[in-house]
Motif scaffolding. Structure first.
Motif, short mmCIF file in Angstrom:
data_model
loop_
_atom_site.label_atom_id
_atom_site.label_comp_id
_atom_site.label_asym_id
_atom_site.label_seq_id
_atom_site.Cartn_x
_atom_site.Cartn_y
_atom_site.Cartn_z
N LEU A 228 86.25 79.24 48.11
CA LEU A 228 87.17 79.76 47.09
C LEU A 228 86.43 80.49 45.98
O LEU A 228 86.90 81.53 45.50
CB LEU A 228 88.02 78.62 46.51
CG LEU A 228 89.09 78.06 47.45
CD1 LEU A 228 89.75 76.84 46.84
CD2 LEU A 228 90.13 79.12 47.78
N SER A 229 85.27 79.99 45.58
CA SER A 229 84.52 80.67 44.52
C SER A 229 84.00 82.02 45.02
O SER A 229 83.98 83.00 44.27
CB SER A 229 83.40 79.80 43.98
OG SER A 229 82.31 79.76 44.84
N ARG B 36 85.10 74.02 50.95
CA ARG B 36 86.29 74.79 50.56
C ARG B 36 86.15 75.36 49.15
O ARG B 36 86.52 76.50 48.90
CB ARG B 36 87.54 73.91 50.65
CG ARG B 36 87.88 73.50 52.07
CD ARG B 36 88.59 74.59 52.83
NE ARG B 36 88.66 74.37 54.24
CZ ARG B 36 89.51 73.56 54.86
NH1 ARG B 36 90.37 72.88 54.16
NH2 ARG B 36 89.49 73.45 56.17
N ASN B 37 85.60 74.57 48.23
CA ASN B 37 85.41 75.07 46.86
C ASN B 37 84.42 76.23 46.83
O ASN B 37 84.60 77.18 46.08
CB ASN B 37 84.97 73.94 45.93
CG ASN B 37 86.09 72.97 45.64
OD1 ASN B 37 87.26 73.32 45.73
ND2 ASN B 37 85.74 71.74 45.33
N ASN C 208 85.55 69.26 50.90
CA ASN C 208 85.94 69.80 49.60
C ASN C 208 84.88 70.73 49.03
O ASN C 208 85.20 71.77 48.44
CB ASN C 208 86.25 68.67 48.62
CG ASN C 208 87.52 67.93 49.00
OD1 ASN C 208 88.37 68.44 49.70
ND2 ASN C 208 87.64 66.69 48.55
N THR C 209 83.61 70.37 49.19
CA THR C 209 82.53 71.23 48.71
C THR C 209 82.55 72.57 49.43
O THR C 209 82.43 73.63 48.81
CB THR C 209 81.16 70.54 48.91
OG1 THR C 209 81.16 69.31 48.20
CG2 THR C 209 80.03 71.42 48.42
N LYS D 145 92.55 83.40 50.27
CA LYS D 145 92.61 82.35 49.25
C LYS D 145 93.92 81.56 49.38
O LYS D 145 93.92 80.33 49.31
CB LYS D 145 92.49 82.95 47.85
CG LYS D 145 92.44 81.89 46.77
CD LYS D 145 92.17 82.50 45.41
CE LYS D 145 92.06 81.41 44.36
NZ LYS D 145 91.71 81.94 43.05
N THR E 34 94.09 77.51 50.28
CA THR E 34 94.79 76.55 49.42
C THR E 34 95.96 75.90 50.16
O THR E 34 96.22 74.71 49.97
CB THR E 34 95.27 77.20 48.11
OG1 THR E 34 96.08 78.34 48.41
CG2 THR E 34 94.11 77.62 47.23
#
Length: 158
Positions: free
Chosen positions: A60-61, A56-57, A53-54, A84, A88
């Motif tokens: 995305l940022s 992927r986040n 998750n880290t 993006k 997702t």
């Protein structure tokens, strides 16, 4: 994407990987202060999901930064928007597979779907994992993400 941006993205990903390795070493070697006993596999699944998750986040940022810095209609912005959407979509598929596999009776599960390949990696907590369990997971992957058995990798840990 320009060469400079690619280098920046790659550098950030390497930094994230190094940070994850250091945190994994530090957290796995530290004793719990109250002396309680936590199952190592529970920590493992938590770490795998948190790391995924880290990462992927962070991706995305970085993509959001590219989108906001790009001009409307530019190829760079179009490519970033497509990436993006892909990320997702993959995140939703991973969450769906984890939920469905847990619903079939597996205590813990972590699913990772490849960004650039059709590979699906699944780690399940099951001391009595057998061929029927593997077929069940393969069929879920085929139904939900159209993965072929050649691209699905299952690891059972107890």
């Amino acid at each position: 994407m320009s060469k400079k941006k690619k280098v920046i993205v790659l550098s950030c990903m390497i930094a994230l990987l190094v940070t994850t390795a250091v945190l994994n070493f530090v957290l796995s070697s530290s004793a719990l202060p109250d002396g309680s006993n936590v199952t190592p596999t529970a920590n493992y699944f938590t770490e795998v999901k948190a790391t995924r998750n880290t990462s992927r986040n962070m991706q995305l940022s970085q993509i959001d930064e590219i989108i906001s810095a790009s001009e409307d209609g530019s190829a760079e912005k179009t490519e970033a928007l497509a990436m993006k959407l892909k990320i997702t979509g993959i995140m939703e598929q991973e969450n769906l597979l984890e939920t469905l596999i847990k619903a079939k009776g597996f205590e813990e599960v972590a699913v990772t779907i490849g960004m650039t390949s059709d590979n699906v990696s699944i780690i399940v907590k099951d001391a009595d994992f057998n061929q029927d369990d593997a077929v069940l997971i393969y069929s879920l992957c085929a139904d939900e993400v159209n993965a072929t058995p050649d691209n699905v990798y299952i690891q059972a840990i107890s």
